[in-house]
Scaffold this motif. Sequence first.
Motif, PDB file in Angstrom:
ATOM      1  N   ALA A  71       0.824  -1.162  -0.022  1.00  0.00           N
ATOM      2  CA  ALA A  71      -0.129   0.009   0.134  1.00  0.00           C
ATOM      3  C   ALA A  71       0.620   1.423  -0.027  1.00  0.00           C
ATOM      4  O   ALA A  71       0.587   2.218  -0.857  1.00  0.00           O
ATOM      5  CB  ALA A  71      -0.954  -0.024   1.245  1.00  0.00           C
ATOM      6  N   GLU A  72       1.858   1.327   0.700  1.00  0.00           N
ATOM      7  CA  GLU A  72       2.742   2.393   0.838  1.00  0.00           C
ATOM      8  C   GLU A  72       3.326   2.661  -0.425  1.00  0.00           C
ATOM      9  O   GLU A  72       3.375   3.790  -1.132  1.00  0.00           O
ATOM     10  CB  GLU A  72       3.830   2.360   1.820  1.00  0.00           C
ATOM     11  CG  GLU A  72       4.878   3.353   1.953  1.00  0.00           C
ATOM     12  CD  GLU A  72       5.869   3.228   3.030  1.00  0.00           C
ATOM     13  OE1 GLU A  72       6.589   4.220   3.256  1.00  0.00           O
ATOM     14  OE2 GLU A  72       5.950   2.351   3.939  1.00  0.00           O
ATOM     15  N   HIS A  73       3.916   1.435  -1.201  1.00  0.00           N
ATOM     16  CA  HIS A  73       4.455   1.589  -2.391  1.00  0.00           C
ATOM     17  C   HIS A  73       3.256   2.322  -3.458  1.00  0.00           C
ATOM     18  O   HIS A  73       3.874   3.489  -4.333  1.00  0.00           O
ATOM     19  CB  HIS A  73       4.787   0.125  -3.013  1.00  0.00           C
ATOM     20  CG  HIS A  73       5.076  -0.036  -4.492  1.00  0.00           C
ATOM     21  ND1 HIS A  73       6.226   0.766  -4.938  1.00  0.00           N
ATOM     22  CD2 HIS A  73       4.140  -0.359  -5.588  1.00  0.00           C
ATOM     23  CE1 HIS A  73       6.223   0.659  -6.587  1.00  0.00           C
ATOM     24  NE2 HIS A  73       4.812   0.153  -6.676  1.00  0.00           N
ATOM     25  N   TRP A  74       2.066   1.959  -3.462  1.00  0.00           N
ATOM     26  CA  TRP A  74       1.243   2.656  -4.403  1.00  0.00           C
ATOM     27  C   TRP A  74       0.797   3.965  -3.980  1.00  0.00           C
ATOM     28  O   TRP A  74       0.474   4.691  -4.864  1.00  0.00           O
ATOM     29  CB  TRP A  74      -0.071   1.513  -4.441  1.00  0.00           C
ATOM     30  CG  TRP A  74       0.570   0.303  -5.348  1.00  0.00           C
ATOM     31  CD1 TRP A  74       0.528  -0.922  -4.949  1.00  0.00           C
ATOM     32  CD2 TRP A  74       0.737   0.693  -6.668  1.00  0.00           C
ATOM     33  NE1 TRP A  74       0.898  -1.607  -5.905  1.00  0.00           N
ATOM     34  CE2 TRP A  74       1.236  -1.153  -7.155  1.00  0.00           C
ATOM     35  CE3 TRP A  74       0.779   1.268  -7.882  1.00  0.00           C
ATOM     36  CZ2 TRP A  74       1.497  -1.389  -8.248  1.00  0.00           C
ATOM     37  CZ3 TRP A  74       1.335   0.703  -8.969  1.00  0.00           C
ATOM     38  CH2 TRP A  74       1.389  -0.518  -9.360  1.00  0.00           C
ATOM     39  N   PHE A  75       0.830   4.243  -2.570  1.00  0.00           N
ATOM     40  CA  PHE A  75       0.839   5.706  -2.467  1.00  0.00           C
ATOM     41  C   PHE A  75       1.743   6.476  -2.832  1.00  0.00           C
ATOM     42  O   PHE A  75       1.449   7.649  -3.396  1.00  0.00           O
ATOM     43  CB  PHE A  75       0.853   5.697  -0.676  1.00  0.00           C
ATOM     44  CG  PHE A  75       0.452   7.102  -0.230  1.00  0.00           C
ATOM     45  CD1 PHE A  75      -0.599   7.577  -0.311  1.00  0.00           C
ATOM     46  CD2 PHE A  75       1.662   7.771   0.326  1.00  0.00           C
ATOM     47  CE1 PHE A  75      -0.550   9.193   0.168  1.00  0.00           C
ATOM     48  CE2 PHE A  75       1.516   9.089   0.565  1.00  0.00           C
ATOM     49  CZ  PHE A  75       0.364   9.818   0.896  1.00  0.00           C
ATOM     50  N   ARG A  76       3.130   6.190  -2.611  1.00  0.00           N
ATOM     51  CA  ARG A  76       4.289   6.822  -3.471  1.00  0.00           C
ATOM     52  C   ARG A  76       3.909   6.886  -4.922  1.00  0.00           C
ATOM     53  O   ARG A  76       4.539   7.954  -5.509  1.00  0.00           O
ATOM     54  CB  ARG A  76       5.466   6.119  -2.924  1.00  0.00           C
ATOM     55  CG  ARG A  76       5.728   6.398  -1.227  1.00  0.00           C
ATOM     56  CD  ARG A  76       6.890   5.705  -0.970  1.00  0.00           C
ATOM     57  NE  ARG A  76       7.323   5.639   0.453  1.00  0.00           N
ATOM     58  CZ  ARG A  76       8.225   6.070   0.852  1.00  0.00           C
ATOM     59  NH1 ARG A  76       9.126   6.755   0.176  1.00  0.00           N
ATOM     60  NH2 ARG A  76       8.472   6.265   2.229  1.00  0.00           N
ATOM     61  N   VAL A  77       3.664   5.917  -5.651  1.00  0.00           N
ATOM     62  CA  VAL A  77       3.545   5.704  -7.081  1.00  0.00           C
ATOM     63  C   VAL A  77       2.326   6.958  -7.459  1.00  0.00           C
ATOM     64  O   VAL A  77       2.777   7.642  -8.125  1.00  0.00           O
ATOM     65  CB  VAL A  77       3.222   4.410  -7.545  1.00  0.00           C
ATOM     66  CG1 VAL A  77       2.596   4.694  -8.997  1.00  0.00           C
ATOM     67  CG2 VAL A  77       4.228   3.596  -7.348  1.00  0.00           C
ATOM     68  N   SER A  78       1.579   7.074  -6.659  1.00  0.00           N
ATOM     69  CA  SER A  78       0.129   7.841  -6.921  1.00  0.00           C
ATOM     70  C   SER A  78       0.612   9.345  -6.831  1.00  0.00           C
ATOM     71  O   SER A  78       0.222  10.311  -7.326  1.00  0.00           O
ATOM     72  CB  SER A  78      -1.012   7.472  -5.833  1.00  0.00           C
ATOM     73  OG  SER A  78      -0.753   7.935  -4.772  1.00  0.00           O
TER      74      SER A  78
END
Length: 82
Positions: A71-78
């Motif tokens: 989830a943190e990875h995708w938060f940073r990607v977004s």
Amino acid sequence: MTRPGQPAGFKPPRPQFSKPRQNAGQPHGTARQPPRVNGSAQQKHAQWLARADEAERSGDSVQAELCRQYAEHWFRVSRGQE
């Protein structure tokens, strides 16, 4: 040197330290693969957080932490921070 009760020339098997253990702690070769999540980065972030909540409720804190990391990875990607 032989021990009493062992035939002459008996050698105990040597431990295999160089062989890696496969799937330690996993039942019979079933490696845990993270499930695929489809959608935009924001949707993936929300879905991974939901999976983390599910895992936490079921008592699997390791899986919950793994999902939070995704989830943190995708938060940073977004946010474009990757």
